[in-house]
Structures are given as structure tokens and as C-alpha cells.
Design an enzyme around this catalytic site. Structure first.
Site, short mmCIF file in Angstrom:
data_model
loop_
_atom_site.label_atom_id
_atom_site.label_comp_id
_atom_site.label_asym_id
_atom_site.label_seq_id
_atom_site.Cartn_x
_atom_site.Cartn_y
_atom_site.Cartn_z
N PRO A 126 -16.73 -26.25 7.03
CA PRO A 126 -17.18 -24.86 7.00
C PRO A 126 -18.21 -24.63 5.89
CG PRO A 126 -14.77 -24.99 6.92
CD PRO A 126 -15.29 -26.38 6.71
N ASP A 127 -19.03 -23.61 6.12
CA ASP A 127 -20.05 -23.20 5.14
C ASP A 127 -19.37 -22.26 4.14
OD1 ASP A 127 -22.41 -22.45 3.87
OD2 ASP A 127 -23.03 -21.09 5.49
N ALA A 128 -18.57 -22.85 3.25
CA ALA A 128 -17.67 -22.04 2.42
C ALA A 128 -17.58 -22.59 0.99
CB ALA A 128 -16.28 -22.02 3.06
#
Ligand code: SPV
Ligand code: MG
Length: 291
Positions: free
Chosen positions: A60-62
Site C-alpha cells: 500500500p501507498d502508506a
């Protein structure tokens, strides 16, 4: 002769485009081959997208990957192409100290433009239904001042506000962008997850050219480049269409092979091996053997 790329200046490219009243067109990519294909298609720059770079690793882009991992991806792309990479540096990977280190490292790798957003660390991708709380405006300004003081070269710094993403309204977006440019940002990015360009057009009217504006028409994709240009936008980022096209192409290609039991039907529909050799600049590499 095969030469390493000379790290083209994002600022110089943007100035040249603006002198011609043209908007800078930037394509998202997460690796060198994507960057090279976007350059060959005619794009002016490459967005080293945190979404793409994370997704390429099935993450995830997290704020999960480290600064070094994002930098490696951006730098590998920059080395392969002749147009500037605009690096998505999320929230700057920490506090003022991390931001200074980040600028030193990105500059040393030949990256000439970065875009830092004002969400709290760790951040989540703007299109996820999640907490998008922003950092205090003065803390963001402090990071911008640190970034601008840390640069040795002519790094172009874009300050990105997520005020509209976080539902804080137009005044907050405008006030934050004004504060960020006063702190030294060279341009602002106004992000939106609306399904039309209305709030972006509203922003542009009220901002009235105080500093260059960058937009990312992902959820309002039907905004034509002619109208974007007429509204005085400095740069437009097509942030993730390349990744999404890759996913679609790979899914149908792999399924087709298994469905038919062979790969013959794909010939003529997929790139030839010769095209891959060309993207690798294989001939120039082979010429090194007899130089
Ligand atoms: C990215 O491409 O990583 C971006 C743009 O930051 S967005 O996904 O819209 O947040
Ligand atoms: Mg991002």
C-alpha cells in the site's frame, strides 16, 4: 557513444514551457522502462509516484517503504531518461531533520524536482477512505524552509496541499498554499478527489497565479489539456494511468496464454523482442565491445 543521463533541470523545462504558454505534461512511472516509454511518447517529465512505486512491490501507498527505496526507484528512472523526474516524496519522511537529509540525497542522485505533501506521517494514499489529517501549517512551512535551505543546486520544490482531500475547504487550501509559497515553495499542487474539475477551477480563479499550480486529474480525467492550459495550470500529472494500463495488459496477456494453451495469438498484439532491445539501447551497448 552511450552516456549516462545529464540530469535535466525541471525548473528550466518548466520555464521554457511557460514562456511558450504551454502546460508541462508529466506521466507517472515507477521504473526506468516506464519512464523511457513516457519520454518517447512525448511527455515532458516523469512523476516518481509513491502509489506506483509501492504498488510495484504489492504494498500500500502508506509510508511503508523507506526514503531510500523511493529514491532508488526515482533515481533509476532518472538515469535512464533525458527528461526530468519529479519525485513524489510523500510527507518528507519525517521531521525537519529527515527533510534536510532527503534533499541532500535526492540532489546527489540528480533529481531536480520534489513534491512534498502536508499530511501527517504516516500518510495514506489520497483516494483511500481513511484519515487524511494534515500537519499543522507552521510545521509544514518549517519543513519547506529547511528543504530550501538544504539544497545546494536548483531543486524545484512543489508544496502539495491535501486540504480538499481532508474536507477542510477552499479557504484552508488557499491559506495553506499562500503560507507554503511564503515559506519558499516554488509551486503548489492542489489535490482533489472530486469527480469534476469544479473545485480545482475555483481554486485557480481565487489563487490567480500567485505561484505556479500543479494538478492531478485522476478522478476528473476528462479535463482536456487545452482547457487546462487556458486556466493557467503550470503542470499536469497523469499520476497512475501507466500502472493501471500495465495491470490491464498483463492480466489479459497472462490469461490469454493459459486460455489458448499457447502464446501465438499474442504475436502482433504485444511488443516484439526487437522493441525490447531498442528500449535497452542494446546496439549502443554492443558497440562498446569494439570501441
Ligand atoms: C501518487 O501518484 O503517488 C500520488 C498521487 O501522490 S495520488 O495517488 O493521487 O495521491
Ligand atoms: Mg503519492
Amino acid at each position: 557513444m552511450l552516456k549516462a543521463s545529464r540530469y535535466p533541470s525541471f525548473r528550466a523545462m518548466l520555464s521554457a514551457r511557460r514562456a511558450n504558454q504551454e502546460v508541462v505534461r508529466v506521466a507517472g512511472a515507477h521504473d526506468a522502462i516506464g519512464g523511457r516509454l513516457a519520454q518517447e511518447a512525448g511527455f515532458d517529465g516523469i512523476w516518481a509516484s509513491s502509489l506506483e512505486i509501492s504498488a510495484a512491490r504489492c504494498l500500500p501507498d502508506a509510508s511503508i517503504l523507506t526514503m531510500t527505496e523511493y529514491l532508488e526507484a526515482a533515481a533509476r528512472t532518472q538515469r535512464a531518461i533525458g527528461i526530468p523526474v519529479l519525485a513524489d516524496v510523500d510527507t518528507g519522511y519525517g521531521n525537519n531533520l529527515n527533510v534536510a537529509h532527503m534533499v541532500h540525497e535526492y540532489e546527489a542522485a540528480g533529481i531536480t524536482a520534489i513534491c512534498m505533501e502536508d499530511k501527517q506521517f504516516p500518510k495514506m494514499n489520497s483516494f483511500v477512505d481513511a484519515d487524511h489529517t494534515l500537519q499543522d501549517v507552521e510545521a509544514v512551512c518549517s519543513k519547506i524552509r529547511v528543504a530550501k535551505n538544504a539544497q545546494h543546486d536548483d531543486m524545484f520544490f512543489i508544496a502539495r496541499t491535501e486540504a480538499l482531500i481532508d474536507g477542510l475547504g477552499m479557504d484552508e487550501a488557499l491559506n495553506r498554499c499562500a503560507a507554503y509559497t511564503a515559506a519558499g515553495a516554488d509551486a503548489v499542487l492542489i489535490h482533489s478527489k472530486a469527480s469534476t474539475n469544479n473545485e480545482i477551477v475555483d481554486f485557480l480563479g481565487k489563487w490567480s497565479g500567485r505561484a505556479p499550480v500543479v494538478v492531478v486529474p485522476t478522478t476528473y480525467p476528462d479535463w482536456h489539456i487545452g482547457d487546462i492550459t487556458r486556466h493557467g495550470v503550470a503542470a499536469v500529472i497523469y499520476a497512475n494511468q501507466g500502472l493501471r494500463a500495465t495491470v490491464t495488459a498483463l492480466k489479459s496477456t497472462y490469461a490469454a496464454i493459459l486460455r489458448s494453451g499457447h502464446a501465438a495469438d499474442l504475436e502482433g498484439k504485444v511488443a516484439t523482442v526487437a522493441e525490447i532491445f531498442e528500449l535497452q539501447r542494446l546496439l549502443a551497448w554492443q558497440q562498446l565491445e569494439s570501441a
